[in-house]
Design a protein around this motif. Sequence first.
Motif, PDB file in Angstrom:
ATOM      1  N   GLU A 262      47.047  30.577  40.596  1.00  0.00           N
ATOM      2  CA  GLU A 262      47.027  31.696  40.117  1.00  0.00           C
ATOM      3  C   GLU A 262      45.027  32.461  39.933  1.00  0.00           C
ATOM      4  N   ARG A 263      44.566  31.234  39.482  1.00  0.00           N
ATOM      5  CA  ARG A 263      43.278  31.139  39.164  1.00  0.00           C
ATOM      6  C   ARG A 263      42.618  31.454  40.768  1.00  0.00           C
ATOM      7  N   LEU A 264      43.147  30.588  41.322  1.00  0.00           N
ATOM      8  CA  LEU A 264      42.022  29.945  42.874  1.00  0.00           C
ATOM      9  C   LEU A 264      42.519  31.774  43.719  1.00  0.00           C
ATOM     10  N   ARG A 265      44.143  32.253  43.770  1.00  0.00           N
ATOM     11  CA  ARG A 265      44.466  32.698  44.640  1.00  0.00           C
ATOM     12  C   ARG A 265      43.945  34.508  43.697  1.00  0.00           C
ATOM     13  N   GLU A 266      43.535  34.913  42.543  1.00  0.00           N
ATOM     14  CA  GLU A 266      42.787  35.801  43.052  1.00  0.00           C
ATOM     15  C   GLU A 266      41.722  36.095  42.548  1.00  0.00           C
TER      16      GLU A 266
END
Lengths: 366, 366
Positions: A262-266
């Motif tokens: 999720e961190r990478l996606r955001e």
Amino acid sequence: MEVRIPKRTLAEGLGILERVIPSRSSNPILTYLPIELGNKGLVIKGTNGEIDLEVHLPAETQGEGHVLVPAQPFFQIVRSLPGELVEMVIKNVSSAGGGMELSSANFRTQLSTASPEGYPELSFLSQSEERLPAAKLAQAITQVRYAASTEEYRAIFRGVQLELSPKGLRAVASDGFRLSRYDLPMHLVSSRKFVIPAKSADEIVRVFKDTEGEVSLGVGEGSLTLIGEAVRMSVKLMEGEFPDYGRVIPQSFILEATLSAERLRESLKRVAVLSDRNNHRVDLLFAQDRLEMVSEGDYGQGREEIALEAVGEPQLMVAFNAQYLIDALSPIEGTVRLKLSGPTSPSVVESVEDPGYLAVVVPLRV
Amino acid sequence: MEVRIPKRTLAEGLGILERVIPSRSSNPILTYLPIELGNKGLVIKGTNGEIDLEVHLPAETQGEGHVLVPAQPFFQIVRSLPGELVEMVIKNVSSAGGGMELSSANFRTQLSTASPEGYPELSFLSQSEERLPAAKLAQAITQVRYAASTEEYRAIFRGVQLELSPKGLRAVASDGFRLSRYDLPMHLVSSRKFVIPAKSADEIVRVFKDTEGEVSLGVGEGSLTLIGEAVRMSVKLMEGEFPDYGRVIPQSFILEATLSAERLRESLKRVAVLSDRNNHRVDLLFAQDRLEMVSEGDYGQGREEIALEAVGEPQLMVAFNAQYLIDALSPIEGTVRLKLSGPTSPSVVESVEDPGYLAVVVPLRV
């Protein structure tokens, strides 16, 4: 003929058919809803030419018969009925002047009906030994669906390939630039592959994702039938199968990194705002303990750094179409493992928590 | 020039401007966002040619200056920033090579900027003595908005008329077949009428509906300025005013009925499903203690009966375009009072709980 059925049961059944029955059609009879009364309840049906659907609903019935009602007004009426119970009385089934009286609480309607003559026969295959949990099938399709192509070019990629084997179920989608694959280990009898048009695959997900229990599959030459407890669904299959995609999945890697998906996606979404509008290029600079993402487009530059754990090359730069990478991350809820084979060769995206999922993304040429 | 501002403050300010600043324009400078730094904070602005908006945001600033940033990417970036605080550093304001560095947590962006030269002067009138609660103004417009016309014919009806007088504020909308009117008693100084284009009226509602405190009005020949604590908004006015609508509001009635507005609305929606698709006709048969609604269209008939309390004629049949009646009921939360003057003359719809609301609906010819 008379029926008494809870509004909720009827509305749920119609909800399954609603997206399949066309509101307009060159064959106007397809805009009608066939209702069949038997001693076990009601059977309602619909087809759009690509997908045939049949839903069985338990109901208190008197008499037998078969009638067509105009589908769109029927959907609208049932959705808004005031009472908990719906009563339908069908008169003069065979004559053109027949009609249905539907009532619920203080509301009554007299709907005109049509004769079922001329309504096409829906084609369901009989069930095979192949059975699998309905929700799992829907899950496998959902995980890979994003990668299917929307281009006319290489039409087979506009579908989702399902592969049955004694090892289990595999779903695959690709558009030639990226690939997604999902494996569900389970006991299956046969070995076969078939490709479902992506839009029909979406309808399979919609119809079966909340279904408890199993579906049996009937696989024929040009069609697939899914048989659940109350639903039969038949979809046309595409001709052919995917080219050998196994050879685009790299087997050796020069860097592996793990971090929060999720961190990478955001982060990618933010940095991508500034990226080139044509290729959405974002450069990923991997170091041992951090990843720096850099973009540059007409409006300026974007840059963000996040922590990760990497093993392999001390430094590596790979450029991606950010949207492809964001898509590949989308099915992953926890931690992602990125496996890079070099700046110009395909990269693998895996879910640490769900070993069934794998995606391949080809980097942009630097 | 440097600014430090909470992300939330900045995002809320941009949210006010976002719908007004065009993403494309024949005058491309309008797609930019002007940012002005002063010792009290930031001022951000936008215009679409019909509506001018200016928002003041408290911020920690160093230096003064004025710069343009590309609005759409700026909106997208701020919406997705990772940190609670946003820092902006603006360099070389006057030169073409200037730029803004924006950072928040681990994210940094270098945005290209443009010189504010050539950006049109926004025209705000200075405030008058006329002040009224912002949320009340938004409420009055919201109550009547549905009745505004969408037809080219009689262009004045595509606006919402506001009337100021020592008795208070009145909002009126009509399309020639129906009328809605909302009165808010309050102390106002001047007496004047003006017509706001319906789309601009929607923006006034959007900007001020959640505003605490008052707005001052500046009313000029062709424009209206609304001045709130942090926002200045100027909208162009339409030329002319509504024809004398008072004479279409009947003063004597042959039947008055009260019932739940929601109940009536839901029943009408159901019965209307079966109505004629051109005029949405539903016949309302009033008796002393009940109302029967009947429709008939291509698909059959609909019929529903509900209880009410009626005074006047023992029996009365009036036909309406169901959609008009449903719209007229939409602002009423509790009990509706229907006042009928006959089968062919206008009917009045009032809210029992909110005496400010009145609507007129003309029956269909039987």
